[in-house]
Enzyme design. Structure first.
Site: not given
Ligand code: PAF
Length: 273
Positions: A58, A27, A181-183, A33-34
Protein backbone atom coordinates in the site's frame (compact mmCIF):
# COMPACT_ATOMS: atom_id res chain seq x y z
CA UNK A 1 -1.70 -12.90 25.30
CA UNK A 2 -0.54 -15.02 22.36
CA UNK A 3 1.81 -13.74 19.64
CA UNK A 4 1.38 -15.59 16.36
CA UNK A 5 3.16 -14.92 13.07
CA UNK A 6 2.00 -17.86 10.97
CA UNK A 7 -1.36 -17.30 9.20
CA UNK A 8 -2.40 -20.98 9.27
CA UNK A 9 -1.50 -21.33 12.94
CA UNK A 10 -3.66 -18.29 13.73
CA UNK A 11 -6.52 -19.62 11.63
CA UNK A 12 -6.42 -23.00 13.37
CA UNK A 13 -6.16 -21.45 16.82
CA UNK A 14 -9.15 -19.17 16.26
CA UNK A 15 -11.25 -21.95 14.73
CA UNK A 16 -10.60 -24.11 17.80
CA UNK A 17 -11.90 -21.37 20.14
CA UNK A 18 -15.50 -21.31 18.80
CA UNK A 19 -15.79 -17.69 19.96
CA UNK A 20 -16.91 -14.36 18.53
CA UNK A 21 -13.83 -12.52 17.33
CA UNK A 22 -13.27 -8.76 17.18
CA UNK A 23 -10.41 -7.83 14.88
CA UNK A 24 -8.34 -4.65 14.68
CA UNK A 25 -5.93 -4.54 11.71
CA UNK A 26 -3.05 -2.09 12.22
CA UNK A 27 0.36 -1.16 10.91
CA UNK A 28 1.66 -0.77 14.47
CA UNK A 29 3.00 2.39 16.16
CA UNK A 30 -0.17 2.11 18.21
CA UNK A 31 -1.75 5.23 19.70
CA UNK A 32 -5.00 6.18 21.45
CA UNK A 33 -6.87 5.89 18.14
CA UNK A 34 -5.94 2.20 17.90
CA UNK A 35 -6.68 1.72 21.61
CA UNK A 36 -10.17 3.06 20.99
CA UNK A 37 -10.66 0.46 18.21
CA UNK A 38 -9.40 -2.25 20.57
CA UNK A 39 -11.77 -1.09 23.34
CA UNK A 40 -14.73 -1.34 20.97
CA UNK A 41 -13.60 -4.83 19.92
CA UNK A 42 -13.10 -5.84 23.57
CA UNK A 43 -16.60 -4.69 24.53
CA UNK A 44 -18.39 -6.51 21.71
CA UNK A 45 -16.59 -9.86 21.25
CA UNK A 46 -15.29 -12.83 23.24
CA UNK A 47 -11.82 -12.77 21.65
CA UNK A 48 -9.83 -9.78 20.40
CA UNK A 49 -7.18 -10.09 17.69
CA UNK A 50 -4.89 -7.23 16.65
CA UNK A 51 -2.59 -7.55 13.66
CA UNK A 52 0.60 -5.51 13.29
CA UNK A 53 1.91 -5.51 9.74
CA UNK A 54 3.43 -2.62 7.80
CA UNK A 55 1.98 -3.61 4.46
CA UNK A 56 4.46 -2.87 1.64
CA UNK A 57 1.87 -3.11 -1.16
CA UNK A 58 0.00 0.00 0.00
CA UNK A 59 3.08 2.26 -0.13
CA UNK A 60 3.96 3.88 -3.44
CA UNK A 61 7.56 4.14 -4.63
CA UNK A 62 9.25 7.01 -2.77
CA UNK A 63 6.77 6.94 0.15
CA UNK A 64 7.70 6.34 3.79
CA UNK A 65 7.71 2.49 3.88
CA UNK A 66 11.32 2.35 5.13
CA UNK A 67 10.94 5.03 7.79
CA UNK A 68 7.38 4.12 8.85
CA UNK A 69 7.56 3.94 12.70
CA UNK A 70 8.08 0.39 13.97
CA UNK A 71 7.68 -0.21 17.68
CA UNK A 72 6.92 -3.89 18.08
CA UNK A 73 7.82 -4.24 21.75
CA UNK A 74 5.89 -1.14 22.86
CA UNK A 75 2.95 -2.21 20.68
CA UNK A 76 2.81 -5.66 22.29
CA UNK A 77 2.74 -4.03 25.77
CA UNK A 78 -0.08 -1.70 24.69
CA UNK A 79 -2.05 -4.67 23.38
CA UNK A 80 -1.51 -6.62 26.57
CA UNK A 81 -2.68 -3.72 28.73
CA UNK A 82 -5.73 -3.23 26.48
CA UNK A 83 -6.80 -6.85 27.00
CA UNK A 84 -5.97 -8.20 23.51
CA UNK A 85 -6.00 -12.01 23.28
CA UNK A 86 -3.89 -12.53 20.17
CA UNK A 87 -1.40 -10.31 18.34
CA UNK A 88 -0.81 -11.43 14.76
CA UNK A 89 2.60 -10.29 13.46
CA UNK A 90 3.26 -11.85 10.07
CA UNK A 91 6.20 -11.15 7.76
CA UNK A 92 5.63 -10.20 4.12
CA UNK A 93 6.57 -13.73 2.97
CA UNK A 94 3.88 -15.20 5.23
CA UNK A 95 1.17 -13.20 3.46
CA UNK A 96 2.25 -12.68 -0.15
CA UNK A 97 2.86 -15.17 -2.97
CA UNK A 98 4.60 -14.88 -6.34
CA UNK A 99 2.29 -14.00 -9.24
CA UNK A 100 -0.73 -14.07 -6.98
CA UNK A 101 -4.43 -13.48 -7.67
CA UNK A 102 -5.22 -9.90 -6.72
CA UNK A 103 -8.24 -7.98 -5.53
CA UNK A 104 -8.15 -4.40 -6.85
CA UNK A 105 -9.57 -1.03 -5.92
CA UNK A 106 -12.56 0.01 -8.06
CA UNK A 107 -11.71 2.20 -11.08
CA UNK A 108 -13.59 5.30 -9.93
CA UNK A 109 -13.92 5.32 -6.17
CA UNK A 110 -10.43 3.85 -5.71
CA UNK A 111 -8.76 6.55 -7.80
CA UNK A 112 -10.34 9.80 -6.58
CA UNK A 113 -9.14 11.94 -3.63
CA UNK A 114 -6.56 9.89 -1.71
CA UNK A 115 -6.55 7.42 -4.60
CA UNK A 116 -5.69 10.23 -7.04
CA UNK A 117 -2.74 11.51 -5.00
CA UNK A 118 -1.64 7.93 -4.24
CA UNK A 119 -2.66 5.85 -7.30
CA UNK A 120 -2.53 2.15 -6.45
CA UNK A 121 -2.56 2.72 -2.69
CA UNK A 122 -6.07 1.37 -2.19
CA UNK A 123 -5.42 -1.74 -4.26
CA UNK A 124 -2.62 -2.52 -1.80
CA UNK A 125 -4.90 -1.84 1.17
CA UNK A 126 -7.72 -4.03 -0.17
CA UNK A 127 -5.30 -6.80 -1.09
CA UNK A 128 -3.92 -7.06 2.43
CA UNK A 129 -7.26 -6.51 4.19
CA UNK A 130 -8.85 -9.30 2.12
CA UNK A 131 -6.04 -11.64 3.18
CA UNK A 132 -6.17 -10.58 6.82
CA UNK A 133 -9.95 -10.92 7.04
CA UNK A 134 -9.76 -14.38 5.46
CA UNK A 135 -7.10 -15.47 7.93
CA UNK A 136 -8.77 -14.09 11.06
CA UNK A 137 -12.36 -14.67 9.89
CA UNK A 138 -13.63 -12.23 12.52
CA UNK A 139 -17.20 -11.63 13.59
CA UNK A 140 -16.51 -7.89 13.53
CA UNK A 141 -13.60 -5.82 12.18
CA UNK A 142 -12.92 -2.29 13.41
CA UNK A 143 -11.70 0.60 11.24
CA UNK A 144 -11.22 4.28 12.04
CA UNK A 145 -13.41 6.90 10.38
CA UNK A 146 -10.28 9.04 9.94
CA UNK A 147 -9.39 6.90 6.93
CA UNK A 148 -12.86 7.48 5.51
CA UNK A 149 -12.13 6.44 1.92
CA UNK A 150 -10.31 3.31 3.07
CA UNK A 151 -13.27 2.44 5.28
CA UNK A 152 -15.70 3.01 2.40
CA UNK A 153 -13.70 0.81 0.01
CA UNK A 154 -13.40 -1.97 2.58
CA UNK A 155 -17.17 -1.85 3.10
CA UNK A 156 -17.58 -2.11 -0.70
CA UNK A 157 -15.17 -5.05 -0.90
CA UNK A 158 -17.04 -6.89 1.84
CA UNK A 159 -20.30 -6.27 -0.03
CA UNK A 160 -19.00 -7.06 -3.53
CA UNK A 161 -17.24 -10.25 -2.41
CA UNK A 162 -20.12 -11.40 -0.16
CA UNK A 163 -17.79 -11.58 2.81
CA UNK A 164 -19.15 -12.63 6.16
CA UNK A 165 -17.89 -9.91 8.51
CA UNK A 166 -19.44 -6.86 10.15
CA UNK A 167 -17.35 -3.74 9.52
CA UNK A 168 -17.56 -1.38 12.49
CA UNK A 169 -16.57 2.28 11.87
CA UNK A 170 -15.07 4.00 14.93
CA UNK A 171 -14.84 7.76 15.58
CA UNK A 172 -11.55 9.60 15.18
CA UNK A 173 -9.62 10.26 18.38
CA UNK A 174 -8.10 13.74 18.71
CA UNK A 175 -5.55 15.50 20.89
CA UNK A 176 -7.10 18.11 23.20
CA UNK A 177 -6.22 20.83 20.65
CA UNK A 178 -8.05 19.00 17.84
CA UNK A 179 -5.18 17.26 15.99
CA UNK A 180 -6.40 13.88 14.76
CA UNK A 181 -4.20 11.05 16.04
CA UNK A 182 -2.07 9.37 13.39
CA UNK A 183 1.04 7.20 13.50
CA UNK A 184 2.59 9.72 11.09
CA UNK A 185 2.27 12.59 13.64
CA UNK A 186 5.65 11.44 15.03
CA UNK A 187 7.26 12.93 11.91
CA UNK A 188 6.08 16.47 12.80
CA UNK A 189 8.42 19.03 14.37
CA UNK A 190 6.93 21.35 17.03
CA UNK A 191 6.42 24.03 14.41
CA UNK A 192 4.88 21.64 11.89
CA UNK A 193 2.52 20.35 14.57
CA UNK A 194 1.22 23.92 14.99
CA UNK A 195 0.71 24.14 11.21
CA UNK A 196 -1.08 20.78 11.22
CA UNK A 197 -3.75 22.25 13.53
CA UNK A 198 -5.02 24.24 10.55
CA UNK A 199 -6.50 20.98 9.26
CA UNK A 200 -8.83 20.32 12.20
CA UNK A 201 -9.54 24.05 12.49
CA UNK A 202 -10.73 24.14 8.87
CA UNK A 203 -13.03 21.19 9.56
CA UNK A 204 -14.46 22.73 12.73
CA UNK A 205 -15.12 25.90 10.80
CA UNK A 206 -16.91 23.89 8.08
CA UNK A 207 -19.03 22.18 10.70
CA UNK A 208 -19.93 25.56 12.25
CA UNK A 209 -20.90 26.92 8.82
CA UNK A 210 -23.20 23.95 8.28
CA UNK A 211 -24.73 24.43 11.76
CA UNK A 212 -25.46 28.04 10.85
CA UNK A 213 -27.25 27.00 7.65
CA UNK A 214 -24.49 27.24 4.99
CA UNK A 215 -24.67 24.06 2.89
CA UNK A 216 -23.02 25.17 -0.36
CA UNK A 217 -19.90 23.04 -0.89
CA UNK A 218 -18.10 25.74 -2.86
CA UNK A 219 -18.57 28.36 -0.12
CA UNK A 220 -17.52 25.93 2.61
CA UNK A 221 -14.43 24.81 0.69
CA UNK A 222 -13.35 28.42 -0.01
CA UNK A 223 -13.44 29.18 3.72
CA UNK A 224 -11.53 25.99 4.52
CA UNK A 225 -8.83 26.77 1.95
CA UNK A 226 -8.43 30.21 3.51
CA UNK A 227 -7.82 28.62 6.93
CA UNK A 228 -5.52 25.94 5.49
CA UNK A 229 -3.31 28.45 3.67
CA UNK A 230 -0.30 28.26 3.17
CA UNK A 231 -0.26 24.45 3.59
CA UNK A 232 0.13 22.42 0.42
CA UNK A 233 -3.31 20.88 -0.11
CA UNK A 234 -3.82 17.41 -1.60
CA UNK A 235 -7.59 17.92 -1.65
CA UNK A 236 -10.48 19.49 0.19
CA UNK A 237 -13.64 17.65 -0.75
CA UNK A 238 -17.25 17.22 0.27
CA UNK A 239 -18.73 13.83 -0.59
CA UNK A 240 -21.77 11.78 0.25
CA UNK A 241 -21.47 8.39 1.97
CA UNK A 242 -21.06 6.80 -1.50
CA UNK A 243 -17.99 8.97 -1.94
CA UNK A 244 -19.49 11.04 -4.75
CA UNK A 245 -18.68 14.77 -4.78
CA UNK A 246 -21.73 16.81 -3.80
CA UNK A 247 -22.60 20.49 -4.36
CA UNK A 248 -24.56 20.81 -1.14
CA UNK A 249 -23.95 19.26 2.28
CA UNK A 250 -26.71 16.83 3.20
CA UNK A 251 -26.90 16.36 6.95
CA UNK A 252 -26.62 12.65 7.79
CA UNK A 253 -25.07 11.83 4.41
CA UNK A 254 -21.90 13.91 4.06
CA UNK A 255 -18.21 13.70 4.79
CA UNK A 256 -15.87 16.69 4.51
CA UNK A 257 -12.30 15.60 3.87
CA UNK A 258 -8.89 17.23 3.85
CA UNK A 259 -5.53 15.93 2.80
CA UNK A 260 -2.62 18.32 3.35
CA UNK A 261 1.13 18.11 3.32
CA UNK A 262 2.81 19.44 6.45
CA UNK A 263 6.52 19.51 5.68
CA UNK A 264 6.85 16.20 3.88
CA UNK A 265 4.15 14.52 6.00
CA UNK A 266 0.82 13.81 4.35
CA UNK A 267 -2.01 14.18 6.87
CA UNK A 268 -5.67 13.24 6.51
CA UNK A 269 -8.66 14.35 8.49
CA UNK A 270 -12.42 14.58 8.03
CA UNK A 271 -15.74 15.16 9.70
CA UNK A 272 -18.93 13.18 9.18
CA UNK A 273 -22.03 15.34 9.07
O1 PAF B 1 -5.30 1.72 8.29
C1 PAF B 1 -4.28 1.01 8.36
O2 PAF B 1 -3.53 1.02 9.35
C2 PAF B 1 -3.94 0.11 7.18
O3 PAF B 1 -4.28 0.69 5.98
C3 PAF B 1 -4.55 -1.31 7.32
C4 PAF B 1 -6.06 -1.27 7.30
C5 PAF B 1 -4.07 -1.96 8.61
C6 PAF B 1 -4.09 -2.17 6.14
O4 PAF B 1 -2.70 -2.29 6.08
Amino acid sequence: MKIISNPLELKQYLQSQHATVGYVPTMGALHEGHISLIKHARAENELVVVSIFVNPTQFLAGEDLEKYPRRDEADKKICELAGVDVVFMPQSDDLYFEDEVKVQAPNVRGYVLEGATRPGHFSGVLRVVMKLLNIVNPTRAYFGKKDAQQLHLIELMVKHYFMDVIIVPVDTVRESDGLALSSRNVYLSKEQREDALKISKSLYSASQMVSSGVYDSYVIKEKMLEILSPLEIGYVAIVNREFELIDKVEIGNSVILVEALVGSTRLLDNIWL
